[in-house]
Enzyme design. Structure first.
Site, PDB file in Angstrom:
ATOM      1  N   ASP A  79       0.818  -1.210   0.000  1.00 47.47           N
ATOM      2  CA  ASP A  79       0.000   0.000   0.000  1.00 47.47           C
ATOM      3  C   ASP A  79       0.850   1.257   0.000  1.00 47.47           C
ATOM      4  O   ASP A  79       2.053   1.218   0.259  1.00 47.47           O
ATOM      5  CB  ASP A  79      -0.934   0.006   1.212  1.00 47.47           C
ATOM      6  N   GLU A 146       0.178  -1.292   5.646  1.00 43.13           N
ATOM      7  CA  GLU A 146       1.245  -0.829   6.534  1.00 43.13           C
ATOM      8  C   GLU A 146       1.051   0.636   6.905  1.00 43.13           C
ATOM      9  O   GLU A 146       1.292   1.039   8.050  1.00 43.13           O
ATOM     10  CB  GLU A 146       2.609  -1.025   5.850  1.00 43.13           C
TER      11      GLU A 146
END
Length: 491
Positions: A79, A146
């Site tokens: 991400d 994350e």
């Protein structure tokens, strides 16, 4: 889209990074990218699987003759932080990034670039497809979410990974290798505050604090950059003498990004407007003086509200005063510098997201520390402070720090290869940010870990950029390290 990336070197890394730029991958919305990478792995003849949290692993068997060499885990997160300038509308769930090169640096137009951690992911994919080095078993571990919660690492299955060495590819400077990081937790505060209608003489105005640089709430916290929430609340505090009342507030979008903008709607007696506007002009001049050389563009503006006073309610006088006071007194920034690791922030906090809508107040702060006890203590201070106004506090998404190990054989090997490859020994660092190594290490304590990467500046903000030459250096060191481990030689 982004075809110009195919002309950059090293070609395999930039080719894979182009795939990431063209595939939207906001936190919590990585499914399309996971499927794309699985299809790529199938085409390469590489095995892949997911754990119970959806983290993706792609495996490459050892080169014949290297089966007994310790396995390597190449790790990064899929991400990216999704930040865009107000004048650059961008749909991060559907639109590709628009990248360009300027003076040796790669940027994205008006948005975050996603070099954090897209370049690490791209380098891992490039290693998986390379055929010019001998190596032991390789696992590429790609985690989820994350940037928002560490959800992928926190939910990582135990007993799933097989390697001995973990190379985290999520650092942001050349000539450095990281062997430790801060842990952290989200402090989430909510409250329902009393409201009432507007008085006949009150008018509605919208106050905006804009023009800040922003940045990463960990690695940039010591750079004395402005925080839009802190500055706007300070302005509201200064305007209390004019008996303002809050209608709404919206500041910051991510708990791990320094807020660049914040907005508040207030009601105020119309007769106070000239004095209020003069106070704001003085505050803007003061802010620009205090932030000179750091946030020279800081701007305070006042404009008519979007609604009329007969269409909306505002907090009561007491609720406004208590909320502004609590926010003004909130911990923020560097709490303590480390004694054990000179020059490194030990404990800090970012007032990342603050909202008020229809009397419902919400705050999300990110507390970081090299000491888990300090994280708990700072979170408890929030609980104590906001408990005074009747708010509810919860601490969630906690993750452990990564304890440095300066005598690691993997570190010694990396230092030697960095010297041989780039002509200098790397600086060994501990980072005040939440690398996933601490979480993964708590689940796989046998792993030896280091973290390194190319030069990235402005991470978590629309000024994010990466130095193209540093990506070439990063790639050379990564290949050399994988090959050296594969040779079976001692560190």
């Amino acid at each position: 889209m982004n075809d110009h990336l195919l002309t950059l070197s090293p070609e395999p890394v930039w080719r894979h990074f182009r795939t990431l730029c063209n595939t939207p991958r906001a936190s919590g919305h990585e499914a399309r990218l996971v499927e794309t990478l699985e299809q790529w792995a199938d085409a390469q003849g590489l095995a892949h699987d997911r754990d119970s949290s959806g983290n993706l692993r792609i495996r490459k068997p050892a080169t014949p003759g290297c089966e007994s060499v310790p396995g390597i885990i190449l790790q990064g997160h899929l991400d990216m932080v999704t930040q865009a300038n107000a004048d650059r509308p961008h749909d991060f769930l559907n639109d590709p990034l628009d990248t360009y090169v300027d003076a040796g640096w790669l940027h994205a137009r008006g948005t975050t670039l996603g070099a954090d951690n897209g370049l690490g992911v791209a380098a891992a994919l490039a290693i998986l497809e390379t055929d010019d080095i001998a190596h032991g078993p390789i696992e590429a571990l790609f985690t989820l979410e994350e940037e928002t919660s560490m959800k992928g690492a926190l939910g990582l299955d135990e007993g799933w990974l097989e390697g001995r060495y973990l190379l985290n590819l999520d650092s942001e400077d050349r000539g450095e290798v990281y062997i430790g990081c801060a842990g952290g937790a989200d402090v989430v505060i909510d409250a329902d505050l009393p409201m009432r209608g507007c008085d006949e003489e009150e008018v509605m105005r919208r106050l905006a604090l804009t023009g800040l640089v922003g940045g990463h709430s960990g690695v940039d916290i010591h750079k004395e950059r402005g925080n839009a929430n802190r500055l706007l609340v300070r302005a509201l505090r200064a305007l209390e003498e004019y008996d303002i009342r809050l209608v709404d507030y919206h500041g910051g979008t991510l708990r791990n990004a320094l807020p660049r903008e914040a907005f508040a709607t207030i009601v105020v007696n119309e007769s106070h407007l000239p004095a209020l506007e003069a106070t704001l002009a003085e505050l803007q001049a003061l802010y620009r003086d205090e932030l000179a050389g750091v946030d020279d563009g800081v701007t305070l503006t006042l404009s008519p509200g979007e609604l009329s006073c007969d269409e909306a309610e505002a907090l009561t006088d007491t609720a406004t005063d208590l909320l502004v006071a609590a926010l003004h007194a909130s911990p923020y920034g560097i709490e303590r510098m480390s004694v054990e690791v000179p020059g490194v922030v030990e404990t800090s906090n970012n007032l990342g997201v603050v909202t008020l809508e229809n009397g419902r107040f919400h705050l999300c702060a990110l507390v970081r520390s090299l000491r888990d006890s300090a994280t708990r203590n700072l979170a408890d201070r929030f609980t104590a402070l906001f408990g005074l106004i009747g708010a509810r506090t919860r601490v969630e998404n906690g993750y452990p720090g990564w304890t440095p190990s300066a005598d690691s054989a993997l570190l010694a090997r990396f230092k030697r290869l960095h010297q041989e490859t780039l002509g200098q020994e790397p600086a060994v660092k501990v980072i005040h940010a939440g690398l996933e190594c601490g979480i993964i290490g708590s689940k796989y304590p046998q792993l030896e870990m280091i973290s390194f990467g190319p030069v990235i500046r402005g991470a978590h903000s629309p000024t994010e950029r990466t130095e193209i030459a540093s990506v070439e250096e990063f790639w050379r060191v990564l290949k050399a390290l994988v090959a050296d481990i594969g040779s079976g030689r001692a560190a």
